[in-house]
Design a protein around this motif. Structure first.
Motif, PDB file in Angstrom:
ATOM      1  N   ARG A   1       0.827  -1.216   0.000  1.00 18.56           N
ATOM      2  CA  ARG A   1       0.000   0.000   0.000  1.00 18.56           C
ATOM      3  C   ARG A   1       0.862   1.267   0.000  1.00 18.56           C
ATOM      4  N   GLN A   2       2.097   1.112   0.432  1.00 17.92           N
ATOM      5  CA  GLN A   2       3.030   2.241   0.421  1.00 17.92           C
ATOM      6  C   GLN A   2       3.841   2.294  -0.872  1.00 17.92           C
ATOM      7  N   GLY A   3       3.565   1.369  -1.804  1.00 15.82           N
ATOM      8  CA  GLY A   3       4.258   1.379  -3.083  1.00 15.82           C
ATOM      9  C   GLY A   3       5.615   0.715  -3.070  1.00 15.82           C
ATOM     10  N   VAL A   4       5.876  -0.145  -2.084  1.00 14.58           N
ATOM     11  CA  VAL A   4       7.171  -0.819  -1.993  1.00 14.58           C
ATOM     12  C   VAL A   4       7.127  -2.103  -2.821  1.00 14.58           C
ATOM     13  N   ALA A   5       7.899  -2.141  -3.904  1.00 16.76           N
ATOM     14  CA  ALA A   5       7.850  -3.255  -4.854  1.00 16.76           C
ATOM     15  C   ALA A   5       8.352  -4.563  -4.262  1.00 16.76           C
ATOM     16  N   ALA A   6       9.141  -4.500  -3.201  1.00 13.72           N
ATOM     17  CA  ALA A   6       9.670  -5.721  -2.588  1.00 13.72           C
ATOM     18  C   ALA A   6       8.559  -6.637  -2.073  1.00 13.72           C
ATOM     19  N   ALA A   7       7.358  -6.104  -1.926  1.00 14.01           N
ATOM     20  CA  ALA A   7       6.240  -6.897  -1.414  1.00 14.01           C
ATOM     21  C   ALA A   7       5.606  -7.782  -2.483  1.00 14.01           C
ATOM     22  N   VAL A   8       5.956  -7.579  -3.765  1.00 16.63           N
ATOM     23  CA  VAL A   8       5.280  -8.277  -4.867  1.00 16.63           C
ATOM     24  C   VAL A   8       5.319  -9.798  -4.731  1.00 16.63           C
ATOM     25  N   PRO A   9       6.470 -10.440  -4.512  1.00 22.18           N
ATOM     26  CA  PRO A   9       6.472 -11.909  -4.431  1.00 22.18           C
ATOM     27  C   PRO A   9       5.533 -12.465  -3.360  1.00 22.18           C
ATOM     28  N   THR A  10       5.521 -11.833  -2.195  1.00 19.65           N
ATOM     29  CA  THR A  10       4.641 -12.316  -1.119  1.00 19.65           C
ATOM     30  C   THR A  10       3.185 -12.116  -1.486  1.00 19.65           C
TER      31      THR A  10
ATOM     32  N   GLY B   1      -2.761  -4.216  -7.566  1.00 16.82           N
ATOM     33  CA  GLY B   1      -3.288  -3.192  -8.475  1.00 16.82           C
ATOM     34  C   GLY B   1      -2.702  -1.822  -8.181  1.00 16.82           C
ATOM     35  N   ILE B   2      -2.539  -1.510  -6.897  1.00 20.14           N
ATOM     36  CA  ILE B   2      -1.924  -0.231  -6.507  1.00 20.14           C
ATOM     37  C   ILE B   2      -0.480  -0.171  -7.001  1.00 20.14           C
ATOM     38  N   LEU B   3       0.248  -1.258  -6.803  1.00 20.92           N
ATOM     39  CA  LEU B   3       1.648  -1.293  -7.221  1.00 20.92           C
ATOM     40  C   LEU B   3       1.789  -1.217  -8.739  1.00 20.92           C
ATOM     41  N   SER B   4       0.793  -1.757  -9.464  1.00 24.83           N
ATOM     42  CA  SER B   4       0.886  -1.762 -10.925  1.00 24.83           C
ATOM     43  C   SER B   4       0.742  -0.369 -11.528  1.00 24.83           C
ATOM     44  N   LEU B   5       0.312   0.607 -10.730  1.00 25.58           N
ATOM     45  CA  LEU B   5       0.231   1.979 -11.226  1.00 25.58           C
ATOM     46  C   LEU B   5       1.618   2.553 -11.498  1.00 25.58           C
ATOM     47  N   ASP B   6       2.621   1.938 -10.891  1.00 27.98           N
ATOM     48  CA  ASP B   6       4.008   2.312 -11.183  1.00 27.98           C
ATOM     49  C   ASP B   6       4.444   1.553 -12.434  1.00 27.98           C
ATOM     50  N   PRO B   7       4.750   2.263 -13.516  1.00 29.79           N
ATOM     51  CA  PRO B   7       5.122   1.587 -14.777  1.00 29.79           C
ATOM     52  C   PRO B   7       6.266   0.596 -14.603  1.00 29.79           C
ATOM     53  N   GLY B   8       7.120   0.859 -13.648  1.00 32.05           N
ATOM     54  CA  GLY B   8       8.245  -0.040 -13.422  1.00 32.05           C
ATOM     55  C   GLY B   8       7.838  -1.369 -12.808  1.00 32.05           C
ATOM     56  N   CYS B   9       6.650  -1.433 -12.232  1.00 36.87           N
ATOM     57  CA  CYS B   9       6.178  -2.658 -11.577  1.00 36.87           C
ATOM     58  C   CYS B   9       5.166  -3.434 -12.409  1.00 36.87           C
ATOM     59  N   THR B  10       4.522  -2.775 -13.358  1.00 37.69           N
ATOM     60  CA  THR B  10       3.402  -3.379 -14.078  1.00 37.69           C
ATOM     61  C   THR B  10       3.786  -4.700 -14.723  1.00 37.69           C
ATOM     62  N   ASP B  11       4.830  -4.679 -15.545  1.00 41.22           N
ATOM     63  CA  ASP B  11       5.223  -5.891 -16.254  1.00 41.22           C
ATOM     64  C   ASP B  11       5.706  -6.967 -15.287  1.00 41.22           C
ATOM     65  N   ARG B  12       6.383  -6.547 -14.235  1.00 36.67           N
ATOM     66  CA  ARG B  12       6.883  -7.516 -13.259  1.00 36.67           C
ATOM     67  C   ARG B  12       5.734  -8.266 -12.596  1.00 36.67           C
ATOM     68  N   ILE B  13       4.682  -7.559 -12.229  1.00 39.51           N
ATOM     69  CA  ILE B  13       3.536  -8.186 -11.568  1.00 39.51           C
ATOM     70  C   ILE B  13       2.793  -9.082 -12.546  1.00 39.51           C
ATOM     71  N   THR B  14       2.572  -8.571 -13.764  1.00 44.22           N
ATOM     72  CA  THR B  14       1.847  -9.360 -14.758  1.00 44.22           C
ATOM     73  C   THR B  14       2.594 -10.650 -15.074  1.00 44.22           C
TER      74      THR B  14
END
Length: 345
Positions: free
Chosen positions: A233-242, A261-274
């Motif tokens: 919720r704070q936009g920290v990408a390190a949380a993605v795997p968990t 979904g919140i993290l995917s608003l950062d273009p740098g995270c979108t592809d990584r999450i998908t």
């Protein structure tokens, strides 16, 4: 050696030496012509024996038995002394914590001191309702120390009282994260869970992000999940795997998908999450229920890549997955039409 000389050499007062004599603990071997007590070298050694046992916390009665009763074994007595000492230290530690809590509140009147003491007493009540009321009914102008609230948070088992304590801690104005830091690294998993949950409710406090980031590596799954939701919720990408694993496992998967979904608003995270979600969809171990949850998570993501994956899933070999994906594609179309209408209105 006369009593005055013995007192000077042994450090035991003449009054105490007379008391030892009256009790029969150390009776001088002789008397002078004038009737004064006269101690032999053996008497002096016995005095030192008595003083040594007193230093261990034995009562004078226990010392008398230890010196005179051959059947009086030291092992049981020492065990009792250990237990009594531990109890005393516990009481003194509780007193120290109470004093620190009062000091931390910086009271400017005895009324403030009494309020903190009353609060500590109420927080130790066996009645959950009283503990909760004690937190919610705090007096105006009397601040509750963060250390006191944090200590209660880490030990509270009732969910309603725990919620009230976390709420009060987040609004205490003190350094709540610092007060919870030790709890977040406790060997007790229950304490770690309570600490991380409390820190998660004040993510913007100084030091919170660092503690939560450490918690992502915690051996306990619940601790990792709490930390991941707060960090995401704070936009920290390190949380993605968990967060992705939460969707896969079906644990708070709806919350995890929303945070992704919140993290995917950062273009740098979108592809990584998908990519992470697509990889899980293709995993040999993914059953139908898991793939449905992953499909539902995709609809939360920003960007066109996730939408394209959903359109492909609408033709998935698993009929249940295809049905869910088709419905979600329809939802995305409706959203797009609504957005276009808003732009032209």
């Amino acid at each position: 050696m006369l009593i005055g000389d013995v007192a000077r050499h042994s450090g035991v007062s003449t009054r105490m030496l007379r008391h030892y004599d009256a009790l029969g603990l150390v009776r001088p071997t002789g008397r002078t012509v004038g009737g004064y007590r006269e101690y032999s070298a053996e008497d002096v050694r016995r005095i030192f024996h008595v003083e040594s046992l007193r230093s261990l916390g034995l009562s004078l009665k226990q010392i008398g038995r230890a010196l005179e009763d051959p059947a009086f074994t030291p092992s049981a007595l020492v065990s009792d002394l250990i237990r009594w000492t531990e109890d005393r230290l516990t009481r003194e530690q509780e007193l120290l914590e109470r004093l620190r809590a009062v000091d931390a509140s910086a009271p400017n009147s005895w009324q403030g001191v009494l309020r903190i003491v009353e609060l500590m007493r109420e927080l130790n009540s066996t009645n959950a309702a009283r503990r909760q009321q004690a937190v919610l009914a705090r007096s105006e102008g009397v601040s509750i120390p963060a250390e006191l609230l944090a200590g209660a948070v880490l030990t509270e088992s009732d969910p309603h009282v725990a919620g009230a304590l976390r709420w009060a801690l987040a609004r205490s104005g003190g350094d709540g994260v610092a007060a919870l830091y030790a709890g977040a690294h406790s060997e007790d998993v229950g304490i770690r869970r309570r600490a991380v949950l409390a820190i998660a409710e004040m993510p913007e406090a100084p030091g919170a992000t660092a503690v939560l980031a450490d918690a992502l590596g915690d051996p306990d799954m619940t601790v990792r999940r709490q930390a991941a939701l707060a960090l995401g919720r704070q936009g920290v990408a390190a949380a993605v795997p968990t967060l992705v694993s939460m969707v896969v496992e079906g644990s708070n998967d709806v919350d995890a998908a929303e945070v992704l979904g919140i993290l995917s608003l950062d273009p740098g995270c979108t592809d990584r999450i998908t990519t992470a979600l697509v990889d899980e969809l293709a995993a040999p171990t993914a059953d139908s229920a898991t793939r449905i949850r992953l499909t539902q998570a995709l609809v939360e993501l920003a960007g066109t890549t996730a939408q394209e994956v959903l359109r492909q899933l609408a033709h998935d070999r698993d009929g249940a997955v295809a049905l869910v994906a088709s419905a979600l594609v329809g939802v995305l179309k409706e959203r797009s039409l609504e957005d276009q209408a808003d732009e032209h209105s």
